[in-house]
Structures are given as C-alpha cells and as structure tokens.
Motif scaffolding. Sequence first.
Motif, mmCIF file in Angstrom:
data_model
loop_
_atom_site.group_PDB
_atom_site.id
_atom_site.type_symbol
_atom_site.label_atom_id
_atom_site.label_comp_id
_atom_site.label_asym_id
_atom_site.label_seq_id
_atom_site.Cartn_x
_atom_site.Cartn_y
_atom_site.Cartn_z
ATOM 1 N N LEU A 201 0.827 -1.200 0.000
ATOM 2 C CA LEU A 201 0.000 0.000 0.000
ATOM 3 C C LEU A 201 0.865 1.255 0.000
ATOM 4 C CD1 LEU A 201 -2.518 -1.136 2.753
ATOM 5 C CD2 LEU A 201 -2.776 -1.351 0.282
ATOM 6 N N PRO A 202 0.419 2.319 -0.649
ATOM 7 C CA PRO A 202 1.156 3.580 -0.568
ATOM 8 C C PRO A 202 1.239 4.058 0.880
ATOM 9 C CG PRO A 202 -0.512 3.654 -2.308
ATOM 10 C CD PRO A 202 -0.771 2.414 -1.519
ATOM 11 N N ALA A 203 2.402 4.523 1.270
ATOM 12 C CA ALA A 203 2.564 4.991 2.645
ATOM 13 C C ALA A 203 1.602 6.133 2.954
ATOM 14 C CB ALA A 203 4.008 5.431 2.871
ATOM 15 N N ALA A 204 1.325 6.978 1.962
ATOM 16 C CA ALA A 204 0.407 8.092 2.179
ATOM 17 C C ALA A 204 -0.996 7.610 2.509
ATOM 18 C CB ALA A 204 0.373 8.987 0.944
ATOM 19 N N ARG A 205 -1.340 6.414 2.062
ATOM 20 C CA ARG A 205 -2.664 5.855 2.374
ATOM 21 C C ARG A 205 -2.712 5.306 3.793
ATOM 22 N NH1 ARG A 205 -7.190 5.187 3.416
ATOM 23 N NH2 ARG A 205 -8.637 3.616 2.657
ATOM 24 N N CYS A 206 -1.584 4.936 4.322
ATOM 25 C CA CYS A 206 -1.546 4.240 5.604
ATOM 26 C C CYS A 206 -1.326 5.151 6.798
ATOM 27 C CB CYS A 206 -0.456 3.170 5.579
ATOM 28 S SG CYS A 206 -0.744 1.871 4.359
ATOM 29 N N GLY A 213 6.333 13.026 12.569
ATOM 30 C CA GLY A 213 6.912 12.130 13.569
ATOM 31 C C GLY A 213 5.923 11.563 14.555
ATOM 32 N N ARG A 214 4.715 12.116 14.616
ATOM 33 C CA ARG A 214 3.711 11.605 15.551
ATOM 34 C C ARG A 214 2.859 10.500 14.946
ATOM 35 N NH1 ARG A 214 0.297 16.678 16.870
ATOM 36 N NH2 ARG A 214 0.423 16.778 14.581
ATOM 37 N N ALA A 215 3.095 10.159 13.695
ATOM 38 C CA ALA A 215 2.229 9.224 12.985
ATOM 39 C C ALA A 215 2.290 7.829 13.602
ATOM 40 C CB ALA A 215 2.633 9.153 11.517
ATOM 41 N N ARG A 216 1.118 7.244 13.715
ATOM 42 C CA ARG A 216 0.987 5.867 14.177
ATOM 43 C C ARG A 216 -0.297 5.314 13.570
ATOM 44 N NH1 ARG A 216 0.596 3.123 20.198
ATOM 45 N NH2 ARG A 216 -1.042 1.641 19.663
ATOM 46 N N THR A 217 -0.225 4.087 13.078
ATOM 47 C CA THR A 217 -1.401 3.442 12.507
ATOM 48 C C THR A 217 -1.550 2.054 13.100
ATOM 49 O OG1 THR A 217 -1.236 4.666 10.421
ATOM 50 C CG2 THR A 217 -2.504 2.617 10.392
#
Length: 247
Positions: A201-206, A213-217
């Motif tokens: 999957l595209p990272a931008a979608r995930c 830096g705060r991103a978490r999925t």
Amino acid sequence: MARGTAGEGVDLAVFALPGDRDDRVADVRARAGCPVVAVVVAGRPHVLTGVLAHTDALLWAGYPGPHGGHAIADALFGGYEPVGRLPFTAPAHPGAVPVRHNDRHPAADVYRDAPDPVLFPFGHGLRYRAVLFDRLTAEAGADTVRVSVEVANPGGNAAEVVVPLFGRRTGGRVLPRLRELLAFRRVTVPAGARTAVVWDLPAARCFAEGAAGRARTDLYVADLHETIRPAVHSPGPADPLPHSEES
C-alpha cells in the motif's frame, strides 16, 4: 422481504421494515417447529432487530439480480458458502442514525435508551466453515507499506475468503477516524492449507496527513492487531546535513 425500498424517488425517513414485516416474522416464529431463516432483499439498510430476535439465521441478499434466486437457494441449502461482507453498518434502532464504521467518535453510549445503536458492523459476515487468521505483519518503507496475514483453512474443501484490512491512523492534523477500510482481498484457500495475503500500500494511504513524527497506525485483520510507524529516513550522501549555528 423488503423489496421496493430504495432507488430514485423512493427515499424513506423510516428505517424500519415496511408494512407488517416484523409482525409476520414473529408469527412464523410462533408457528414454526423448525429453524427459521430470514432472507432480506433490499437496497438500503433497515433496522433488523426484530427479525434477528425471531429467526435462527439471517441472509442479506441486497438486490441480487435475475439469477439471485438460484444464488440464494445455493447459499441456504449448502451448495455454496456465503462469504460476502456487509457493505454498511446496520443500525439497531431507527432513531440512532447515522452509524458508520469510520466515524470519529464511537456510537456507543450516545443515546440513553440505546446504549449500542449498532446491530451489525461494517464488514460483518459469517460462514458455514471456520477459517483462521494469524501472523499479521507490517513493514513501513519510504513509499510503501507491506502488510501480510496468513489464512488457514482446516476444512476438507477449498474455501473462498474475503479478507478486509482496517486501520486507525492517528497523529494527524484532525481527529482520527475510529477505523478505515484500507484494503481487502478475496482469496481461495485449498483444503487443509494456508495462504498468505499480501498488500503493498502507498505509505500516504496508511498514515494520517500531516502526522510527521507523531504518525501511528493500528492495523486490524479479524481479531489480529499490529502497529506501524513511518520509516525513519537516514540522510544519504546527497542529502543536505542539518545546519546549526554557533553562538
């Protein structure tokens, strides 16, 4: 049991089944000396709480088209295993709408008289024979996130399986949605075998927009859970080094 309730010029403000459908189902239940199965043929969500209370099984058929009768019969009599997933969130009460799987706030405990307004969640679906999910893994690269899960079929016949991948993307500029459908795949797993389902999957979608830096999925397949964060980019020879000033 609910035909003619959707389409152009057929908008309805009431989510209950039309007419006396609920009463008819209750009458059948009272007179039946055998299991009762309800087949719902409709083009929109309805409140099916009463139907569920008076039946042993429920099959949602949508608008199945000219060959729908044969398909429904195959599913009811075991000629074909129903493997579909519910394409909407089914409400439990007519006044507790809208309910959506990708809302930003949970639907539970909003109404005092309806603590859980969801009857069936988006993506819900049962089958005759069990399949197992395990080994959910995820790896984030600079541009792509690879997610993998294994599907095991312990039965004696090949099994078709719809595998949805859900995610909760946090750390962005806006309040995150509770859960989003990131991808899905339909696979056939041979009898007694395992099949790996892989998504690139595209990272931008995930990841949430603007998360940095705060991103978490949080990723979910069935009852499996895995957490990913964006890949850390290491400066290469062509990348400018951070500039610092000395006082």
